[in-house]
Enzyme design. Structure first.
Site, PDB file in Angstrom:
ATOM      1  N   PHE A 182      -5.802 -97.467 -43.542  1.00 22.60           N
ATOM      2  CA  PHE A 182      -4.852 -98.539 -43.836  1.00 22.60           C
ATOM      3  C   PHE A 182      -3.559 -98.231 -43.090  1.00 22.60           C
ATOM      4  O   PHE A 182      -3.071 -97.093 -43.150  1.00 22.60           O
ATOM      5  CB  PHE A 182      -4.615 -98.566 -45.352  1.00 22.60           C
ATOM      6  CG  PHE A 182      -3.486 -99.453 -45.792  1.00 22.60           C
ATOM      7  CD1 PHE A 182      -3.647-100.828 -45.834  1.00 22.60           C
ATOM      8  CD2 PHE A 182      -2.264 -98.908 -46.179  1.00 22.60           C
ATOM      9  CE1 PHE A 182      -2.603-101.653 -46.249  1.00 22.60           C
ATOM     10  CE2 PHE A 182      -1.225 -99.726 -46.590  1.00 22.60           C
ATOM     11  CZ  PHE A 182      -1.394-101.094 -46.631  1.00 22.60           C
ATOM     12  N   PRO A 240       7.281 -95.988 -37.080  1.00 24.24           N
ATOM     13  CA  PRO A 240       8.355 -95.010 -36.879  1.00 24.24           C
ATOM     14  C   PRO A 240       9.677 -95.451 -37.520  1.00 24.24           C
ATOM     15  O   PRO A 240      10.410 -94.628 -38.060  1.00 24.24           O
ATOM     16  CB  PRO A 240       8.466 -94.932 -35.355  1.00 24.24           C
ATOM     17  CG  PRO A 240       7.075 -95.258 -34.873  1.00 24.24           C
ATOM     18  CD  PRO A 240       6.540 -96.275 -35.838  1.00 24.24           C
ATOM     19  N   SER A 272       9.477 -95.821 -46.145  1.00 29.97           N
ATOM     20  CA  SER A 272       9.693 -96.311 -47.514  1.00 29.97           C
ATOM     21  C   SER A 272      10.047 -97.800 -47.504  1.00 29.97           C
ATOM     22  O   SER A 272       9.633 -98.551 -48.392  1.00 29.97           O
ATOM     23  CB  SER A 272      10.839 -95.529 -48.167  1.00 29.97           C
ATOM     24  OG  SER A 272      10.505 -94.169 -48.227  1.00 29.97           O
ATOM     25  N   SER A 280      -3.630 -92.181 -41.707  1.00 26.31           N
ATOM     26  CA  SER A 280      -4.736 -91.299 -42.110  1.00 26.31           C
ATOM     27  C   SER A 280      -6.059 -91.851 -41.601  1.00 26.31           C
ATOM     28  O   SER A 280      -6.292 -93.068 -41.653  1.00 26.31           O
ATOM     29  CB  SER A 280      -4.803 -91.197 -43.635  1.00 26.31           C
ATOM     30  OG  SER A 280      -3.633 -90.633 -44.134  1.00 26.31           O
ATOM     31  N   GLN A 328       2.916 -62.240 -72.000  1.00 21.57           N
ATOM     32  CA  GLN A 328       3.263 -63.575 -72.489  1.00 21.57           C
ATOM     33  C   GLN A 328       3.879 -64.447 -71.379  1.00 21.57           C
ATOM     34  O   GLN A 328       3.676 -65.661 -71.349  1.00 21.57           O
ATOM     35  CB  GLN A 328       4.242 -63.450 -73.664  1.00 21.57           C
ATOM     36  CG  GLN A 328       4.272 -64.706 -74.500  1.00 21.57           C
ATOM     37  CD  GLN A 328       5.187 -64.558 -75.699  1.00 21.57           C
ATOM     38  OE1 GLN A 328       6.300 -64.066 -75.581  1.00 21.57           O
ATOM     39  NE2 GLN A 328       4.713 -64.977 -76.844  1.00 21.57           N
ATOM     40  N   GLU A 336       1.766 -92.784 -49.718  1.00 21.16           N
ATOM     41  CA  GLU A 336       1.548 -93.918 -50.631  1.00 21.16           C
ATOM     42  C   GLU A 336       2.761 -94.100 -51.550  1.00 21.16           C
ATOM     43  O   GLU A 336       2.634 -94.431 -52.728  1.00 21.16           O
ATOM     44  CB  GLU A 336       0.225 -93.763 -51.383  1.00 21.16           C
ATOM     45  CG  GLU A 336      -0.948 -93.761 -50.391  1.00 21.16           C
ATOM     46  CD  GLU A 336      -2.312 -93.916 -51.010  1.00 21.16           C
ATOM     47  OE1 GLU A 336      -2.447 -94.595 -52.036  1.00 21.16           O
ATOM     48  OE2 GLU A 336      -3.270 -93.358 -50.424  1.00 21.16           O
ATOM     49  N   GLY A 337       3.943 -93.906 -50.970  1.00 17.46           N
ATOM     50  CA  GLY A 337       5.207 -94.065 -51.701  1.00 17.46           C
ATOM     51  C   GLY A 337       5.714 -92.732 -52.197  1.00 17.46           C
ATOM     52  O   GLY A 337       5.048 -92.065 -52.993  1.00 17.46           O
ATOM     53  N   GLU A 352      10.639 -90.753 -54.912  1.00 14.60           N
ATOM     54  CA  GLU A 352      11.865 -91.554 -55.120  1.00 14.60           C
ATOM     55  C   GLU A 352      11.519 -93.044 -55.171  1.00 14.60           C
ATOM     56  O   GLU A 352      12.071 -93.795 -55.977  1.00 14.60           O
ATOM     57  CB  GLU A 352      12.871 -91.288 -53.981  1.00 14.60           C
ATOM     58  CG  GLU A 352      13.470 -89.890 -54.000  1.00 14.60           C
ATOM     59  CD  GLU A 352      12.480 -88.801 -53.584  1.00 14.60           C
ATOM     60  OE1 GLU A 352      11.605 -89.074 -52.747  1.00 14.60           O
ATOM     61  OE2 GLU A 352      12.560 -87.677 -54.120  1.00 14.60           O
TER      62      GLU A 352
HETATM   63  C1  LIG Z   1      -0.051 -86.956 -43.528  1.00 10.02           C
HETATM   64  C2  LIG Z   1       0.412 -88.350 -43.789  1.00 10.02           C
HETATM   65  C3  LIG Z   1      -0.527 -89.366 -43.934  1.00 10.02           C
HETATM   66  C4  LIG Z   1      -0.107 -90.678 -44.114  1.00 10.02           C
HETATM   67  N1  LIG Z   1      -1.043 -91.679 -44.180  1.00 10.02           N
HETATM   68  C5  LIG Z   1      -0.630 -92.971 -44.114  1.00 10.02           C
HETATM   69  C6  LIG Z   1      -1.575 -94.035 -43.975  1.00 10.02           C
HETATM   70  O1  LIG Z   1      -2.790 -93.817 -43.987  1.00 10.02           O
HETATM   71  N2  LIG Z   1      -1.116 -95.295 -43.842  1.00 10.02           N
HETATM   72  C7  LIG Z   1       0.220 -95.597 -43.842  1.00 10.02           C
HETATM   73  O2  LIG Z   1       0.567 -96.762 -43.674  1.00 10.02           O
HETATM   74  N3  LIG Z   1       1.145 -94.600 -43.988  1.00 10.02           N
HETATM   75  C8  LIG Z   1       0.752 -93.317 -44.122  1.00 10.02           C
HETATM   76  N4  LIG Z   1       1.670 -92.303 -44.254  1.00 10.02           N
HETATM   77  C9  LIG Z   1       3.079 -92.640 -44.304  1.00 10.02           C
HETATM   78  C10 LIG Z   1       3.734 -92.382 -45.649  1.00 10.02           C
HETATM   79  O3  LIG Z   1       3.335 -93.351 -46.573  1.00 10.02           O
HETATM   80  C11 LIG Z   1       5.242 -92.334 -45.421  1.00 10.02           C
HETATM   81  O4  LIG Z   1       5.522 -91.135 -44.725  1.00 10.02           O
HETATM   82  C12 LIG Z   1       6.043 -92.418 -46.702  1.00 10.02           C
HETATM   83  O5  LIG Z   1       5.920 -93.700 -47.275  1.00 10.02           O
HETATM   84  C13 LIG Z   1       7.534 -92.101 -46.482  1.00 10.02           C
HETATM   85  O6  LIG Z   1       8.035 -92.794 -45.386  1.00 10.02           O
HETATM   86  P1  LIG Z   1       8.865 -91.980 -44.278  1.00 10.02           P
HETATM   87  O7  LIG Z   1       8.060 -90.827 -43.846  1.00 10.02           O
HETATM   88  O8  LIG Z   1       9.306 -92.932 -43.226  1.00 10.02           O
HETATM   89  O9  LIG Z   1      10.137 -91.416 -45.024  1.00 10.02           O
HETATM   90  P2  LIG Z   1      11.495 -92.202 -45.289  1.00 10.02           P
HETATM   91  O10 LIG Z   1      11.220 -93.567 -45.781  1.00 10.02           O
HETATM   92  O11 LIG Z   1      12.371 -92.059 -44.099  1.00 10.02           O
HETATM   93  O12 LIG Z   1      12.106 -91.361 -46.493  1.00 10.02           O
HETATM   94  C14 LIG Z   1      12.826 -90.141 -46.303  1.00 10.02           C
HETATM   95  C15 LIG Z   1      13.447 -89.747 -47.641  1.00 10.02           C
HETATM   96  O13 LIG Z   1      14.356 -90.770 -48.082  1.00 10.02           O
HETATM   97  C16 LIG Z   1      13.991 -91.198 -49.381  1.00 10.02           C
HETATM   98  N5  LIG Z   1      14.294 -92.621 -49.525  1.00 10.02           N
HETATM   99  C17 LIG Z   1      13.996 -93.629 -48.676  1.00 10.02           C
HETATM  100  N6  LIG Z   1      14.415 -94.795 -49.173  1.00 10.02           N
HETATM  101  C18 LIG Z   1      14.973 -94.524 -50.379  1.00 10.02           C
HETATM  102  C19 LIG Z   1      15.580 -95.322 -51.393  1.00 10.02           C
HETATM  103  N7  LIG Z   1      15.682 -96.649 -51.286  1.00 10.02           N
HETATM  104  N8  LIG Z   1      16.062 -94.692 -52.500  1.00 10.02           N
HETATM  105  C20 LIG Z   1      15.936 -93.367 -52.641  1.00 10.02           C
HETATM  106  N9  LIG Z   1      15.370 -92.551 -51.722  1.00 10.02           N
HETATM  107  C21 LIG Z   1      14.895 -93.132 -50.603  1.00 10.02           C
HETATM  108  C22 LIG Z   1      12.496 -90.932 -49.483  1.00 10.02           C
HETATM  109  O14 LIG Z   1      12.074 -90.867 -50.823  1.00 10.02           O
HETATM  110  C23 LIG Z   1      12.394 -89.611 -48.764  1.00 10.02           C
HETATM  111  O15 LIG Z   1      12.773 -88.582 -49.636  1.00 10.02           O
HETATM  112  C24 LIG Z   1       1.277 -90.976 -44.167  1.00 10.02           C
HETATM  113  C25 LIG Z   1       2.216 -89.942 -44.069  1.00 10.02           C
HETATM  114  C26 LIG Z   1       1.803 -88.646 -43.883  1.00 10.02           C
HETATM  115  C27 LIG Z   1       2.831 -87.561 -43.750  1.00 10.02           C
END
Ligand SMILES: Cc1cc2nc3c(=O)[nH]c(=O)nc-3n(C[C@H](O)[C@H](O)[C@H](O)COP(=O)(O)OP(=O)(O)OC[C@H]3O[C@@H](n4cnc5c(N)ncnc54)[C@H](O)[C@@H]3O)c2cc1C
Length: 379
Positions: A123, A128, A132, A158, A279, A363-364, A367
Site C-alpha cells: 500500500f 518524501p 504524517s 513496504s 524481586q 501506519e501512523g 503522536e
Molecule cells: C520501514 C517503513 C515501512 C513503511 N511502510 C509504508 C508503507 O508500506 N506504505 C506507506 O504508505 N508508508 C509506509 N511507511 C511510512 C510511514 O507510515 C511514515 O514514515 C510515518 O507515517 C511517519 O511519516 P514520516 O516518516 O514522514 O514522519 P513525519 O511525518 O515527518 O513525522 C516526524 C515526527 O513529527 C511528528 N509529527 C508530525 N506531525 C505531527 C503533528 N501534527 N503533531 C504532533 N507530532 C507530529 C511525528 O509523530 C514524528 O514524531 C513506512 C515507513 C517505514 C520507516
C-alpha cells in the site's frame, strides 16, 4: 462476554505460533545476514494460508473475520518481525482496499493469486514531503481518455521490491484537497513504474521497503479502486484496520519476549541463585505481563468492534498506541533482564529491540494516534 476463541481459530493460532517459533525463528540469522525471507518460508506461509487471511474462500483465501485474523497476527508476532512485516503489509494494508472497494472483475483478477502468495501486494501513500500529513501528497493521476497517468514518488513502501501490485493513493482533483484523492491498483510491471533503492533499515531485515517512482505511468481506467475522489477516506479506513493488526502483532511479540525473559531469568544465576529470585527482576516480568495482557484486551475488543460493524477510528488508535508503546517498554526490560547478552547480536533480544521500534512509527506514529484520539474526544 466470551473471550474464548472458536476451536478452529485456536488451532490455526497454535499452528502459526508453532511455525513462527520452530520454523521461522531458526532462520532468523539467515534473514539478518541476507536481508531476505527464504523462498522456503514464503512457500510454507502460503501453505498455512497466511497470504489470504481475510480473502474470501471463493477466491482461494481463508476468509477470517477480524478477531480471527488478529489472533493469527498475534501468533505471527512470535516470529522474526521482518517476516511478520512482509505478511502483514500484504495481508493487511495491501489487501484491505481491494476487498472493501474492488469490483468483481478486479477481485477475480487479483485475489486468487494474492491468496496463494504468487502475487505480493503493498500500500503506497507516503511520499518524501508527506508522511504524517498524508492528505498532502503530490503524486498526480491525470485522467486522459480511458486512462489515468500517474506521476510522482512514494517512499518507504513496504514490500515494494517484491510486490506485483500496489494500492496507490494519488491526486485526481487538485482543486479539492483531501477530497480530490483516489486509490488505484497499479501493477508493478506497468511501464513508468520504477522501484528505487531499497531502504537500509535499523531492523526488520527481510521486510524490504523502497521508493516507488511513477513517470508518465498510464494505467487503465479499470485500475481505479472504488469511486474517484474518495481515496483519502478509503486510505484512512485501510490504515485504521491495519492498526488493529499491528496491536495484535505487538501483543505476540511481547508474549515471546516474556517467554525469553522468564527462561533466561530462571537459568541465569548470580549471587548464588537464579536472577528470577530477585524481586527487581520479578517486578520487571510482572510489568511486562501487564503490558502484554492489556494490549491483548484492546486488540480483542477493537477487532470485535470491527466484526460487529462499529466505528473503530479512535479505538484502533488506542489499541495501536498502547500496544506499540507497551512493546517498546517490554523490549527494553527484556534487554535489561538479559544483561550483557541483551546487547549482543548473537542472541535474539538485541534483534527484537531493534525490530519493534518501527511499530511506533508506521501506519501512523504514536503522536498521530494521540491526535486521532484527542480529536474524537473533543469532537
Ligand atoms: C520501514 C517503513 C515501512 C513503511 N511502510 C509504508 C508503507 O508500506 N506504505 C506507506 O504508505 N508508508 C509506509 N511507511 C511510512 C510511514 O507510515 C511514515 O514514515 C510515518 O507515517 C511517519 O511519516 P514520516 O516518516 O514522514 O514522519 P513525519 O511525518 O515527518 O513525522 C516526524 C515526527 O513529527 C511528528 N509529527 C508530525 N506531525 C505531527 C503533528 N501534527 N503533531 C504532533 N507530532 C507530529 C511525528 O509523530 C514524528 O514524531 C513506512 C515507513 C517505514 C520507516
Amino acid at each position: 462476554m466470551d473471550f474464548n476463541l472458536p476451536h478452529e481459530i485456536l488451532q490455526m493460532q497454535e499452528m502459526v505460533r508453532d511455525f513462527a517459533v520452530n520454523t521461522v525463528e531458526p532462520l532468523a540469522h539467515e534473514i539478518e545476514e541476507t536481508n531476505r525471507i527464504p523462498d522456503s518460508l514464503m512457500r510454507q506461509a502460503a501453505q498455512l494460508g497466511l497470504f489470504g487471511l481475510s480473502i474470501p474462500e471463493e477466491y482461494g483465501g481463508v476468509e477470517l473475520d477480524m478477531v480471527a485474523k488478529c489472533a493469527v497476527y498475534e501468533a505471527l508476532g512470535h516470529a522474526h518481525m521482518g517476516f511478520g512485516g512482509v505478511i502483514s503489509a500484504h495481508a493487511s494494508i495491501g489487501t484491505t482496499g481491494l476487498l472493501a472497494l474492488g469490483n468483481e472483475e478486479q477481485k477475480r483478477r487479483y485475489l486468487p493469486r494474492m491468496a496463494s502468495g504468487e502475487l505480493i501486494t503493498g500500500f503506497a501513500i507516503t511520499e518524501p514531503s508527506s508522511g504524517s500529513d498524508a492528505a498532502n501528497i503530490r503524486t498526480r493521476a491525470e485522467k486522459r481518455g480511458n486512462e489515468y497517468v500517474l506521476s510522482g514518488t512514494k517512499h518507504y513502501i513496504s514490500n515494494a521490491p517484491i510486490a506485483g501490485l500496489l494500492t496507490v493513493i494519488a491526486i485526481t482533483d487538485p482543486s479539492q484537497g483531501p477530497r480530490g484523492l483516489s486509490a488505484f491498483l497499479v501493477e508493478m510491471d506497468t511501464p513508468g513504474v520504477t522501484v528505487g533503492k531499497i531502504d537500509d533499515k535499523m531492523g526488520q531485515k527481510g521486510a524490504l521497503s523502497a521508493e516507488v517512482i511513477f513517470e508518465d505511468c498510464a494505467v487503465p481506467a479499470s485500475a481505479l479502486l472504488g469511486e474517484e475522489n474518495t481515496g483519502y477516506r478509503e486510505a484512512l479506513k485501510i490504515l485504521t484496520n491495519g492498526r488493529v493488526g499491528i496491536a495484535a502483532r505487538a501483543t505476540g511479540a511481547m508474549e515471546r519476549l516474556i517467554e525469553l525473559s522468564v527462561n533466561h531469568a530462571k537459568l541465569r544465576e548470580q549471587f548464588g541463585k537464579p536472577i528470577a529470585e530477585f524481586q527487581a527482576v520479578q517486578f520487571m516480568l510482572s510489568e511486562m505481563a501487564v503490558d502484554m495482557e492489556t494490549s491483548r484486551c484492546l486488540w480483542q475488543k477493537v477487532a470485535w468492534m470491527v466484526d460487529n460493524g462499529k466505528n473503530v477510528g479512535k479505538d484502533a488508535s488506542i489499541a495501536k498506541l498502547h500496544a506499540t508503546e507497551a512493546l517498546s517498554r517490554v523490549a527494553d526490560k527484556a534487554v535489561q533482564i538479559a544483561g550483557g547478552m541483551g546487547y549482543i547480536k548473537e542472541y535474539p533480544i538485541e534483534r527484537w529491540y531493534r525490530d519493534q521500534r518501527l511499530l511506533r512509527i508506521y501506519e501512523g506514529t504514536s503522536e498521530i494516534q494521540k491526535l486521532i484520539i484527542a480529536r474524537a474526544l473533543l469532537a
